[in-house]
Design an enzyme around this catalytic site. Structure first.
Site, PDB file in Angstrom:
ATOM      1  N   SER A 148      -7.127   8.673  -4.295  1.00 14.16           N
ATOM      2  CA  SER A 148      -6.208   8.505  -3.166  1.00 14.16           C
ATOM      3  C   SER A 148      -6.495   9.568  -2.122  1.00 14.16           C
ATOM      4  O   SER A 148      -6.986  10.656  -2.452  1.00 14.16           O
ATOM      5  CB  SER A 148      -4.766   8.661  -3.650  1.00 14.16           C
ATOM      6  OG  SER A 148      -3.887   8.768  -2.551  1.00 14.16           O
ATOM      7  N   TYR A 163       1.208  13.462  -8.330  1.00 17.05           N
ATOM      8  CA  TYR A 163       0.326  12.332  -7.994  1.00 17.05           C
ATOM      9  C   TYR A 163      -0.954  12.859  -7.346  1.00 17.05           C
ATOM     10  O   TYR A 163      -2.071  12.474  -7.736  1.00 17.05           O
ATOM     11  CB  TYR A 163       1.062  11.377  -7.047  1.00 17.05           C
ATOM     12  CG  TYR A 163       0.240  10.171  -6.629  1.00 17.05           C
ATOM     13  CD1 TYR A 163       0.043   9.092  -7.497  1.00 17.05           C
ATOM     14  CD2 TYR A 163      -0.344  10.103  -5.364  1.00 17.05           C
ATOM     15  CE1 TYR A 163      -0.714   7.993  -7.116  1.00 17.05           C
ATOM     16  CE2 TYR A 163      -1.097   9.002  -4.971  1.00 17.05           C
ATOM     17  CZ  TYR A 163      -1.281   7.952  -5.852  1.00 17.05           C
ATOM     18  OH  TYR A 163      -2.035   6.855  -5.470  1.00 17.05           O
TER      19      TYR A 163
HETATM   20  N1  LIG Z   1      -1.032   1.247  -2.621  1.00 13.37           N
HETATM   21  C1  LIG Z   1      -1.389   2.392  -2.071  1.00 13.37           C
HETATM   22  O1  LIG Z   1      -0.874   2.777  -0.998  1.00 13.37           O
HETATM   23  C2  LIG Z   1      -2.442   3.262  -2.721  1.00 13.37           C
HETATM   24  C3  LIG Z   1      -2.967   4.337  -1.981  1.00 13.37           C
HETATM   25  C4  LIG Z   1      -3.927   5.155  -2.544  1.00 13.37           C
HETATM   26  C5  LIG Z   1      -4.356   4.915  -3.835  1.00 13.37           C
HETATM   27  N2  LIG Z   1      -3.844   3.867  -4.553  1.00 13.37           N
HETATM   28  C6  LIG Z   1      -4.314   3.691  -5.927  1.00 13.37           C
HETATM   29  O2  LIG Z   1      -4.866   2.399  -6.066  1.00 13.37           O
HETATM   30  C7  LIG Z   1      -4.707   1.951  -7.423  1.00 13.37           C
HETATM   31  C8  LIG Z   1      -4.098   0.548  -7.418  1.00 13.37           C
HETATM   32  O3  LIG Z   1      -2.775   0.635  -6.914  1.00 13.37           O
HETATM   33  P1  LIG Z   1      -1.956  -0.601  -6.296  1.00 13.37           P
HETATM   34  O4  LIG Z   1      -1.474  -0.150  -4.986  1.00 13.37           O
HETATM   35  O5  LIG Z   1      -2.742  -1.847  -6.407  1.00 13.37           O
HETATM   36  O6  LIG Z   1      -0.688  -0.598  -7.244  1.00 13.37           O
HETATM   37  P2  LIG Z   1      -0.136  -1.639  -8.336  1.00 13.37           P
HETATM   38  O7  LIG Z   1       1.142  -1.041  -8.803  1.00 13.37           O
HETATM   39  O8  LIG Z   1      -0.160  -3.018  -7.817  1.00 13.37           O
HETATM   40  O9  LIG Z   1      -1.244  -1.562  -9.494  1.00 13.37           O
HETATM   41  C9  LIG Z   1      -1.258  -0.614 -10.497  1.00 13.37           C
HETATM   42  C10 LIG Z   1      -1.370  -1.334 -11.834  1.00 13.37           C
HETATM   43  O10 LIG Z   1      -1.504  -0.352 -12.872  1.00 13.37           O
HETATM   44  C11 LIG Z   1      -0.852  -0.879 -14.016  1.00 13.37           C
HETATM   45  N3  LIG Z   1      -0.527   0.197 -14.964  1.00 13.37           N
HETATM   46  C12 LIG Z   1       0.412   1.174 -14.809  1.00 13.37           C
HETATM   47  N4  LIG Z   1       0.453   1.944 -15.911  1.00 13.37           N
HETATM   48  C13 LIG Z   1      -0.486   1.454 -16.777  1.00 13.37           C
HETATM   49  C14 LIG Z   1      -0.897   1.809 -18.088  1.00 13.37           C
HETATM   50  N5  LIG Z   1      -0.337   2.849 -18.729  1.00 13.37           N
HETATM   51  N6  LIG Z   1      -1.863   1.089 -18.680  1.00 13.37           N
HETATM   52  C15 LIG Z   1      -2.412   0.014 -18.033  1.00 13.37           C
HETATM   53  N7  LIG Z   1      -2.071  -0.373 -16.798  1.00 13.37           N
HETATM   54  C16 LIG Z   1      -1.097   0.331 -16.173  1.00 13.37           C
HETATM   55  C17 LIG Z   1       0.398  -1.554 -13.457  1.00 13.37           C
HETATM   56  O11 LIG Z   1       0.941  -2.474 -14.371  1.00 13.37           O
HETATM   57  C18 LIG Z   1      -0.145  -2.180 -12.173  1.00 13.37           C
HETATM   58  O12 LIG Z   1      -0.538  -3.532 -12.376  1.00 13.37           O
HETATM   59  C19 LIG Z   1      -3.832   3.006  -8.099  1.00 13.37           C
HETATM   60  O13 LIG Z   1      -4.659   3.885  -8.832  1.00 13.37           O
HETATM   61  C20 LIG Z   1      -3.202   3.743  -6.947  1.00 13.37           C
HETATM   62  O14 LIG Z   1      -2.849   5.070  -7.288  1.00 13.37           O
HETATM   63  C21 LIG Z   1      -2.900   3.034  -4.015  1.00 13.37           C
END
Ligand SMILES: NC(=O)c1ccc[n+]([C@@H]2O[C@H](COP(=O)([O-])OP(=O)(O)OC[C@H]3O[C@@H](n4cnc5c(N)ncnc54)[C@H](O)[C@@H]3O)[C@@H](O)[C@H]2O)c1
Length: 257
Positions: A148, A163
């Site tokens: 991130s 985070y």
């Molecule tokens: N959305 C944003 O603004 C953003 C920004 C920067 C980075 N990210 C990163 O991108 C990645 C995807 O995020 P997203 O926005 O698609 O969110 P999201 O919540 O849609 O996806 C995250 C997924 O991780 C799964 N998960 C959580 N704990 C788990 C575990 N213990 N075992 C297996 N699966 C688990 C959840 O069920 C979920 O489906 C993440 O690593 C997030 O930190 C997101």
């Protein structure tokens, strides 16, 4: 097609609004065989995912859905073994699983810290370790980890210090894998998205804060899951054959450094 016949494991792919799902759809369109892994990968959710991919790309994807808690190494090893049993090998891993909490430093309880680090950093480590055993034996493979912009700028947009620290760890972990496994033909890169409109923002960001962040982005819009999926496709394919240990910014210009 860029990933024709490649077996790609995408972890964190159960939300139709998520980065993992968008990556799965683009990879399926690019010819990949998919193993979609998530803590929430129930039968009904998996069936909705398969239907959605099929209707969006116009053909039936080759895909398996497996439930796994990535905080547990034995569980990760089990699903990776199941993936190999199903498709014969694994060529690519994309780690999208993660959780966030919008908390200020002094409000972070020990249990919050442990949970965020367990899922985001230890979980990524566990999945990488499980897959690297396969990649090392066949002397090739590609890893794409999701960190991130919080790791680079010091949190403050959505996630708190825990985070940001967990994502900083994912960047360091990925660079170490790239250095240690490069001589064996294995590549590892990490993507740093900024704010992307997914379920992760729900309850963690007010409308005012969202608008304020968008106003400060040179491209004047939040990220879409497909923006990140495009970078994943580049890093998973031979287009990036000489790219390893890299941190790829996908942030609309919000953090230029
Ligand atoms: N959305 C944003 O603004 C953003 C920004 C920067 C980075 N990210 C990163 O991108 C990645 C995807 O995020 P997203 O926005 O698609 O969110 P999201 O919540 O849609 O996806 C995250 C997924 O991780 C799964 N998960 C959580 N704990 C788990 C575990 N213990 N075992 C297996 N699966 C688990 C959840 O069920 C979920 O489906 C993440 O690593 C997030 O930190 C997101």
């Amino acid at each position: 097609m860029l990933l024709q016949g490649r077996v790609c494991v995408i972890v964190g792919a159960s939300s139709l609004r998520g980065i993992g799902y968008a990556t799965a759809e683009l990879f399926a369109q690019s010819g990949a065989k998919l193993v979609l892994v998530d803590l929430a990968m129930e039968d009904e959710i998996f069936s909705d995912i398969v239907k959605s991919i099929a209707s969006n790309i116009g053909s039936e994807p080759t895909v398996a859905g497996l439930k796994c808690d990535i905080t547990n190494l034995a569980d990760c090893e089990r699903v990776i073994a199941e993936a190999v049993a199903r498709f014969g090998t694994i060529d690519c891993l994309v780690n999208c699983a993660g959780i966030v909490l919008a908390q200020s430093m002094l409000s972070i309880a020990e249990a919050d810290y442990d949970r965020i680090l367990d899922v985001n950093l230890k979980g990524t480590f566990n999945v990488c370790k499980s897959v690297l055993a396969i990649f090392a034996a066949k002397k090739c493979g590609v890893i794409v980890n999701l960190a991130s912009v919080a790791a680079q700028r010091g949190g403050g947009l959505v996630g708190g210090a825990h985070y940001a620290a967990s994502k900083g760890g994912v960047v360091s972990l990925t660079k170490t894998i790239a250095r240690e496994f490069g001589p064996q033909g294995i590549r590892a890169n990490v993507i740093c998205p900024s704010m992307v409109e997914t379920a992760m923002l729900d309850g963690n960001l007010s409308r005012e804060k969202f608008d304020e962040i968008v106003a400060g982005i040179p491209l004047r819009r939040p990220g879409k899951p497909s923006d990140i999926a495009g970078a994943c496709l580049f890093l998973a394919s031979e287009l990036s054959a000489y790219v390893t240990g890299a941190t790829i910014d996908v942030n609309g210009g919000s953090h230029i450094h």
